[in-house]
Design a protein around this motif. Structure first.
Motif, PDB file in Angstrom:
ATOM      1  N   ASP A  12       0.833  -1.206   0.000  1.00  0.00           N
ATOM      2  CA  ASP A  12       0.000   0.000   0.000  1.00  0.00           C
ATOM      3  C   ASP A  12       0.868   1.256   0.000  1.00  0.00           C
ATOM      4  OD1 ASP A  12      -2.355  -1.443  -0.053  1.00  0.00           O
ATOM      5  OD2 ASP A  12      -2.615  -1.388   2.123  1.00  0.00           O
ATOM      6  N   ALA A  13       2.022   1.195   0.655  1.00  0.00           N
ATOM      7  CA  ALA A  13       2.902   2.359   0.761  1.00  0.00           C
ATOM      8  C   ALA A  13       3.536   2.739  -0.575  1.00  0.00           C
ATOM      9  CB  ALA A  13       3.992   2.099   1.798  1.00  0.00           C
ATOM     10  N   ASN A  14       3.915   1.748  -1.404  1.00  0.00           N
ATOM     11  CA  ASN A  14       4.575   2.088  -2.670  1.00  0.00           C
ATOM     12  C   ASN A  14       3.654   1.958  -3.884  1.00  0.00           C
ATOM     13  OD1 ASN A  14       4.537  -0.699  -3.243  1.00  0.00           O
ATOM     14  ND2 ASN A  14       6.664  -0.987  -2.642  1.00  0.00           N
ATOM     15  N   ARG A  15       2.412   1.591  -3.661  1.00  0.00           N
ATOM     16  CA  ARG A  15       1.441   1.443  -4.751  1.00  0.00           C
ATOM     17  C   ARG A  15       1.208   2.759  -5.503  1.00  0.00           C
ATOM     18  NH1 ARG A  15      -3.979  -2.088  -3.981  1.00  0.00           N
ATOM     19  NH2 ARG A  15      -4.723  -1.966  -6.110  1.00  0.00           N
ATOM     20  N   ILE A  16       1.414   3.865  -4.839  1.00  0.00           N
ATOM     21  CA  ILE A  16       1.225   5.191  -5.454  1.00  0.00           C
ATOM     22  C   ILE A  16       2.125   5.363  -6.684  1.00  0.00           C
ATOM     23  CG2 ILE A  16       2.920   6.385  -3.997  1.00  0.00           C
ATOM     24  CD1 ILE A  16      -0.393   7.953  -4.801  1.00  0.00           C
ATOM     25  N   LEU A  17       3.244   4.661  -6.722  1.00  0.00           N
ATOM     26  CA  LEU A  17       4.151   4.749  -7.874  1.00  0.00           C
ATOM     27  C   LEU A  17       3.479   4.284  -9.164  1.00  0.00           C
ATOM     28  CD1 LEU A  17       7.398   3.325  -6.239  1.00  0.00           C
ATOM     29  CD2 LEU A  17       6.911   5.715  -6.795  1.00  0.00           C
ATOM     30  N   LEU A  18       2.479   3.410  -9.041  1.00  0.00           N
ATOM     31  CA  LEU A  18       1.811   2.865 -10.225  1.00  0.00           C
ATOM     32  C   LEU A  18       0.870   3.862 -10.889  1.00  0.00           C
ATOM     33  CD1 LEU A  18       0.914  -0.672  -8.863  1.00  0.00           C
ATOM     34  CD2 LEU A  18       2.841  -0.031 -10.309  1.00  0.00           C
ATOM     35  N   LYS A  19       0.440   4.853 -10.147  1.00  0.00           N
ATOM     36  CA  LYS A  19      -0.561   5.798 -10.652  1.00  0.00           C
ATOM     37  C   LYS A  19      -0.097   6.501 -11.930  1.00  0.00           C
ATOM     38  CE  LYS A  19      -3.438   9.649  -9.320  1.00  0.00           C
ATOM     39  NZ  LYS A  19      -3.833  10.591  -8.285  1.00  0.00           N
ATOM     40  N   ASN A  20       1.168   6.861 -11.995  1.00  0.00           N
ATOM     41  CA  ASN A  20       1.691   7.614 -13.139  1.00  0.00           C
ATOM     42  C   ASN A  20       2.496   6.750 -14.101  1.00  0.00           C
ATOM     43  OD1 ASN A  20       0.593  10.089 -12.266  1.00  0.00           O
ATOM     44  ND2 ASN A  20       2.264  10.301 -10.812  1.00  0.00           N
ATOM     45  N   TYR A  21       2.429   5.438 -13.954  1.00  0.00           N
ATOM     46  CA  TYR A  21       3.189   4.539 -14.820  1.00  0.00           C
ATOM     47  C   TYR A  21       2.599   4.561 -16.222  1.00  0.00           C
ATOM     48  CZ  TYR A  21       5.588   0.315 -16.384  1.00  0.00           C
ATOM     49  OH  TYR A  21       6.357  -0.591 -17.065  1.00  0.00           O
ATOM     50  N   ARG A  22       3.435   4.774 -17.215  1.00  0.00           N
ATOM     51  CA  ARG A  22       2.997   4.836 -18.607  1.00  0.00           C
ATOM     52  C   ARG A  22       3.871   3.928 -19.459  1.00  0.00           C
ATOM     53  NH1 ARG A  22      -0.629   6.892 -16.318  1.00  0.00           N
ATOM     54  NH2 ARG A  22      -1.317   9.036 -16.415  1.00  0.00           N
ATOM     55  N   LEU A  23       3.288   3.421 -20.507  1.00  0.00           N
ATOM     56  CA  LEU A  23       4.024   2.631 -21.491  1.00  0.00           C
ATOM     57  C   LEU A  23       4.187   3.453 -22.760  1.00  0.00           C
ATOM     58  CD1 LEU A  23       2.140  -0.761 -21.167  1.00  0.00           C
ATOM     59  CD2 LEU A  23       4.429  -0.240 -20.338  1.00  0.00           C
ATOM     60  N   LYS A  24       5.180   3.100 -23.544  1.00  0.00           N
ATOM     61  CA  LYS A  24       5.324   3.734 -24.849  1.00  0.00           C
ATOM     62  C   LYS A  24       4.186   3.262 -25.742  1.00  0.00           C
ATOM     63  CE  LYS A  24      10.306   4.147 -24.682  1.00  0.00           C
ATOM     64  NZ  LYS A  24      11.575   3.695 -25.240  1.00  0.00           N
ATOM     65  N   LYS A  25       3.807   4.099 -26.692  1.00  0.00           N
ATOM     66  CA  LYS A  25       2.725   3.778 -27.601  1.00  0.00           C
ATOM     67  C   LYS A  25       2.973   2.434 -28.290  1.00  0.00           C
ATOM     68  CE  LYS A  25      -0.071   5.718 -31.251  1.00  0.00           C
ATOM     69  NZ  LYS A  25      -0.457   6.896 -31.975  1.00  0.00           N
ATOM     70  N   GLY A  26       1.956   1.589 -28.287  1.00  0.00           N
ATOM     71  CA  GLY A  26       2.041   0.278 -28.919  1.00  0.00           C
ATOM     72  C   GLY A  26       2.430  -0.855 -27.982  1.00  0.00           C
ATOM     73  N   GLN A  27       3.004  -0.531 -26.817  1.00  0.00           N
ATOM     74  CA  GLN A  27       3.422  -1.581 -25.891  1.00  0.00           C
ATOM     75  C   GLN A  27       2.272  -2.159 -25.085  1.00  0.00           C
ATOM     76  OE1 GLN A  27       6.550   0.278 -23.596  1.00  0.00           O
ATOM     77  NE2 GLN A  27       8.104  -0.643 -24.900  1.00  0.00           N
ATOM     78  N   GLU A  28       1.179  -1.423 -24.967  1.00  0.00           N
ATOM     79  CA  GLU A  28       0.080  -1.883 -24.124  1.00  0.00           C
ATOM     80  C   GLU A  28      -0.548  -3.185 -24.619  1.00  0.00           C
ATOM     81  OE1 GLU A  28      -1.240   0.978 -27.148  1.00  0.00           O
ATOM     82  OE2 GLU A  28       0.088   1.326 -25.463  1.00  0.00           O
ATOM     83  N   GLN A  29      -0.334  -3.521 -25.880  1.00  0.00           N
ATOM     84  CA  GLN A  29      -0.889  -4.771 -26.402  1.00  0.00           C
ATOM     85  C   GLN A  29      -0.145  -5.990 -25.855  1.00  0.00           C
ATOM     86  OE1 GLN A  29      -0.395  -5.315 -30.638  1.00  0.00           O
ATOM     87  NE2 GLN A  29       1.563  -4.252 -30.628  1.00  0.00           N
ATOM     88  N   TRP A  30       1.047  -5.800 -25.308  1.00  0.00           N
ATOM     89  CA  TRP A  30       1.873  -6.915 -24.842  1.00  0.00           C
ATOM     90  C   TRP A  30       1.801  -7.150 -23.342  1.00  0.00           C
ATOM     91  CZ3 TRP A  30       2.780  -9.281 -29.076  1.00  0.00           C
ATOM     92  CH2 TRP A  30       3.041  -8.586 -30.239  1.00  0.00           C
ATOM     93  N   THR A  31       1.159  -6.249 -22.608  1.00  0.00           N
ATOM     94  CA  THR A  31       1.171  -6.369 -21.153  1.00  0.00           C
ATOM     95  C   THR A  31      -0.080  -5.758 -20.538  1.00  0.00           C
ATOM     96  OG1 THR A  31       2.497  -5.957 -19.169  1.00  0.00           O
ATOM     97  CG2 THR A  31       2.431  -4.197 -20.807  1.00  0.00           C
ATOM     98  N   ALA A  32      -0.359  -6.114 -19.312  1.00  0.00           N
ATOM     99  CA  ALA A  32      -1.456  -5.489 -18.561  1.00  0.00           C
ATOM    100  C   ALA A  32      -0.923  -4.215 -17.912  1.00  0.00           C
ATOM    101  CB  ALA A  32      -1.963  -6.430 -17.472  1.00  0.00           C
ATOM    102  N   MET A  33      -1.765  -3.233 -17.796  1.00  0.00           N
ATOM    103  CA  MET A  33      -1.371  -2.023 -17.091  1.00  0.00           C
ATOM    104  C   MET A  33      -1.355  -2.335 -15.592  1.00  0.00           C
ATOM    105  SD  MET A  33      -0.541   0.198 -19.252  1.00  0.00           S
ATOM    106  CE  MET A  33      -0.388   1.650 -18.227  1.00  0.00           C
ATOM    107  N   PRO A  34      -0.397  -1.791 -14.862  1.00  0.00           N
ATOM    108  CA  PRO A  34      -0.224  -2.148 -13.458  1.00  0.00           C
ATOM    109  C   PRO A  34      -1.452  -1.947 -12.573  1.00  0.00           C
ATOM    110  CG  PRO A  34       1.702  -0.993 -14.231  1.00  0.00           C
ATOM    111  CD  PRO A  34       0.675  -0.914 -15.332  1.00  0.00           C
ATOM    112  N   LEU A  35      -2.164  -0.848 -12.715  1.00  0.00           N
ATOM    113  CA  LEU A  35      -3.314  -0.640 -11.835  1.00  0.00           C
ATOM    114  C   LEU A  35      -4.401  -1.680 -12.085  1.00  0.00           C
ATOM    115  CD1 LEU A  35      -3.589   3.243 -11.613  1.00  0.00           C
ATOM    116  CD2 LEU A  35      -2.790   1.637  -9.873  1.00  0.00           C
ATOM    117  N   ALA A  36      -4.615  -2.051 -13.332  1.00  0.00           N
ATOM    118  CA  ALA A  36      -5.590  -3.102 -13.647  1.00  0.00           C
ATOM    119  C   ALA A  36      -5.118  -4.451 -13.097  1.00  0.00           C
ATOM    120  CB  ALA A  36      -5.801  -3.193 -15.154  1.00  0.00           C
ATOM    121  N   ALA A  37      -3.829  -4.725 -13.220  1.00  0.00           N
ATOM    122  CA  ALA A  37      -3.272  -5.962 -12.690  1.00  0.00           C
ATOM    123  C   ALA A  37      -3.361  -5.985 -11.165  1.00  0.00           C
ATOM    124  CB  ALA A  37      -1.822  -6.120 -13.139  1.00  0.00           C
TER     125      ALA A  37
END
Length: 65
Positions: A12-37
């Motif tokens: 819970d303490a370091n979960r805030i780091l995920l809020k602004n995590y972004r992938l480069k365009k086109g990479q989202e098809q290969w992985t789940a976004m952290p907040l959804a995961a």
């Protein structure tokens, strides 16, 4: 010399780091976004989330099942 890359459990303490995590365009098809995961980890206790930190900055995310 101490390694710069660290793998740490997501808490819970370091979960805030995920809020602004972004992938480069086109990479989202290969992985789940952290907040959804993380939502899956919250409901399925057999999934364990981890953060990859490089010099204490978020470099990646994964979950083990």
């Amino acid at each position: 010399m101490e390694a710069k890359l660290k793998i740490v459990p997501c808490t819970d303490a370091n979960r805030i780091l995920l809020k602004n995590y972004r992938l480069k365009k086109g990479q989202e098809q290969w992985t789940a976004m952290p907040l959804a995961a993380m939502e899956q980890c919250d409901t399925d206790k057999d999934r364990y989330p981890f953060l990859l930190l490089w010099d204490l900055q978020l470099a990646g995310f994964f979950r083990s099942e």
